[in-house]
Design an enzyme around this catalytic site. Structure first.
Site, mmCIF file in Angstrom:
data_model
loop_
_atom_site.group_PDB
_atom_site.id
_atom_site.type_symbol
_atom_site.label_atom_id
_atom_site.label_comp_id
_atom_site.label_asym_id
_atom_site.label_seq_id
_atom_site.Cartn_x
_atom_site.Cartn_y
_atom_site.Cartn_z
ATOM 1 N N GLY A 89 56.463 35.210 32.593
ATOM 2 C CA GLY A 89 55.904 34.486 33.737
ATOM 3 C C GLY A 89 55.003 35.405 34.556
ATOM 4 C CB SER A 90 55.234 38.997 35.447
ATOM 5 O OG SER A 90 56.477 38.839 36.073
ATOM 6 C CG ASP A 202 61.423 30.346 40.302
ATOM 7 O OD1 ASP A 202 61.582 30.835 39.171
ATOM 8 O OD2 ASP A 202 61.374 31.022 41.343
ATOM 9 C CB SER A 227 59.023 32.429 34.045
ATOM 10 O OG SER A 227 60.043 33.285 33.535
ATOM 11 C CG HIS A 232 62.820 31.035 34.880
ATOM 12 N ND1 HIS A 232 62.568 32.359 34.628
ATOM 13 C CD2 HIS A 232 62.581 30.855 36.195
ATOM 14 C CE1 HIS A 232 62.182 32.959 35.746
ATOM 15 N NE2 HIS A 232 62.178 32.059 36.700
ATOM 16 C CG ASN A 300 48.409 41.822 22.606
ATOM 17 O OD1 ASN A 300 48.733 40.647 22.783
ATOM 18 N ND2 ASN A 300 48.719 42.473 21.514
#
Ligand SMILES: Cc1ncc(COP(=O)(O)O)c(C=O)c1O
Length: 459
Positions: A89-90, A202, A227, A232, A300
């Site tokens: 998710g980041s 979320d 994410s 999650h 990547n």
């Protein structure tokens, strides 16, 4: 062992054993009466494990057929045109933000204009750090606005005050499944020509009613992110997704995800467009191999096919997960009132309970509570944890108070706060949450309600 079997038959035999193994040795049941109740947990069965082994047997390893299937099915579920699977998710947030800095976007005014270093992005400090990190890393300026309690989302009444001639975007997460005020934020962005990124990490499965009907959160703004880290709404171990309806943004996201390259051929496939050697790019010699032409300074951030294989199985179960989260939330809400009543008090006088945003149908990630004046979060949380129930803070609480902000705080540069962050501080000091994940049973929720009601009771 596989004598006289075709490869397909051998594979089926292995997968059947894997299913059997999963049924026998996994999910053997938690001790609902006394066992520890986590705030989140993976919910899976032999489908996920068999998909995982299936992709391992193919041994493609990098993004492949499961990744393509996942992207297609996930887009179809959300009702968006394009989805890119990524490794977290980041990473999804990083790509979403960096896409808006691409030189392929215009340098002009209004929506469509790319974000440059020094430009401002409106966001909140009450949330997860990697919603904000890409803004800071690029050298843009996060402008923090306060949130409301008990909605725990951006206070949209401050948006106009936060605006400056440098504002280019709004980047906000839907907090713990509760959608932020998408009507007000979208209207604000449209009126001022700003980009909108929805961090949907979320809130997967939450819905919001815009003037033109219901939409999944993450699909109203220009770009949405998800994410798939285990706590999650669904998981593939590590994983994430970036989605958009805009073909140009999709092209940029793909390029940035895949090393910055210009070519869209998937890994291991060449010359799908038939023009691999006949283009003019930059100052390269005519006909330079398009596979190695770079239109961005990229990364990547691809996920593997093994992750995607797990995701494909999770996605089939996903609508049931969302229903169960909603049911668990409603059950816990009700039980908390009843347990407090048994103890002779009104829960709402001691704890502020969560509230769904207007026009929304949340797919709850957690059940957030804020201790009212005179109620100590420390003692409530300690008692709840001691009863075997895992609690969580709203991630960073107030991100600007963290060590990662030390330099910026001292220099007074690199970020701005519009108005105060009183509610953000209230959350940092007085809020906590517990889970409502789909694997929870009524017995577990009963235990949670009893423990919380006891912990918050007046002495
Ligand atoms: C709102 C929000 N955004 C982004 C992330 C980052 O996701 P990941 O852990 O997959 O990097 C999280 C993580 O939990 C989150 O809560």
């Amino acid at each position: 062992m596989f004598e006289n079997m075709t490869e397909q038959e051998a594979r089926e035999k292995i997968l059947e054993s894997v299913r059997c193994y999963c049924g026998k040795y996994h999910n053997t049941g938690r001790d609902e009466e006394t066992g520890r109740i986590p705030y989140a947990s993976r919910v899976y069965d032999g489908d996920e494990m068999s998909n995982l082994v299936d992709s391992a047997l193919e041994f493609w390893l990098t993004a492949g057929r499961y990744s393509e299937e996942f992207e297609k099915e996930f887009s179809a579920y959300l009702g968006v045109r394009y989805c890119s699977l990524v490794n977290s998710g980041s990473s999804a947030n990083l790509l979403a933000f960096m896409a808006l800095t691409s030189p392929l976007l215009s340098d002009g005014k209004g929506r469509g204009r790319r974000i440059l270093p020094g430009d401002e992005v409106i966001t909140v400090a009450a949330g997860f750090p990697t919603t904000v990190a890409p803004i800071v890393q690029y050298g843009a300026v996060p402008v923090f606005i306060d949130v409301t309690v008990p909605g725990y989302n951006a206070d949209v009444s401050i948006l106009e005050d936060a605006l400056s001639d440098k504002t280019r975007a709004v980047m906000l997460a839907h907090t713990l499944g509760n959608p932020f005020d998408l009507r007000a934020v979208s209207e604000f962005c449209s009126r001022h020509g700003l980009w909108l990124i929805e961090d949907n990490c979320d809130s997967l499965g939450s819905r919001y009613e815009m003037e033109d009907g219901w939409h999944y959160t993450g699909t109203v703004g220009d770009i949405g992110t998800s994410s798939f880290y285990p706590p999650h709404h669904m998981t593939m171990g590590e994983g994430g997704a970036v989605y958009t309806d805009d073909p140009l943004l999709n092209k940029i996201i793909r390029s940035l995800r895949d090393w910055g390259r210009d070519c869209v051929c998937p890994s291991g496939r060449d010359n799908l467009c038939g023009h691999r050697f006949d283009g003019q790019y930059g100052e390269l010699p005519f006909g330079y191999d398009h596979k190695y032409v770079y239109s961005h300074f990229g990364y990547n951030l691809k996920a593997t096919d093994m992750q995607a294989a797990v995701g494909c199985a999770q996605l089939k179960k996903f609508p049931v997960f969302v229903e169960k989260r909603r049911a668990n939330f409603a059950y816990l809400y009700d039980r908390l009132h009843k347990e407090a009543k048994k103890l002779g008090y009104d829960i709402e006088e001691r704890l502020m309970l969560p509230e769904a945003s207007p026009h929304s149908e949340p797919s709850w990630f957690g059940f957030m509570m804020t201790c009212r004046d005179g109620v100590s979060r420390k003692s409530v949380v300690e008692a709840v944890e001691a009863a075997g129930i895992q609690t969580r803070a709203l991630f960073a609480g107030n991100l600007t108070k963290h060590p990662c902000f030390d330099e910026m705080r001292k220099s007074g540069r690199g970020y701005r706060i519009a108005g105060g962050l009183d509610n953000t501080d209230l959350i940092m000091n007085s809020s906590f949450w517990v889970g409502v994940y789909p694997g929870m049973t009524e017995k577990m929720l009963d235990r949670m309600a009893a423990a919380i009601a006891h912990a918050a009771a007046p002495c």
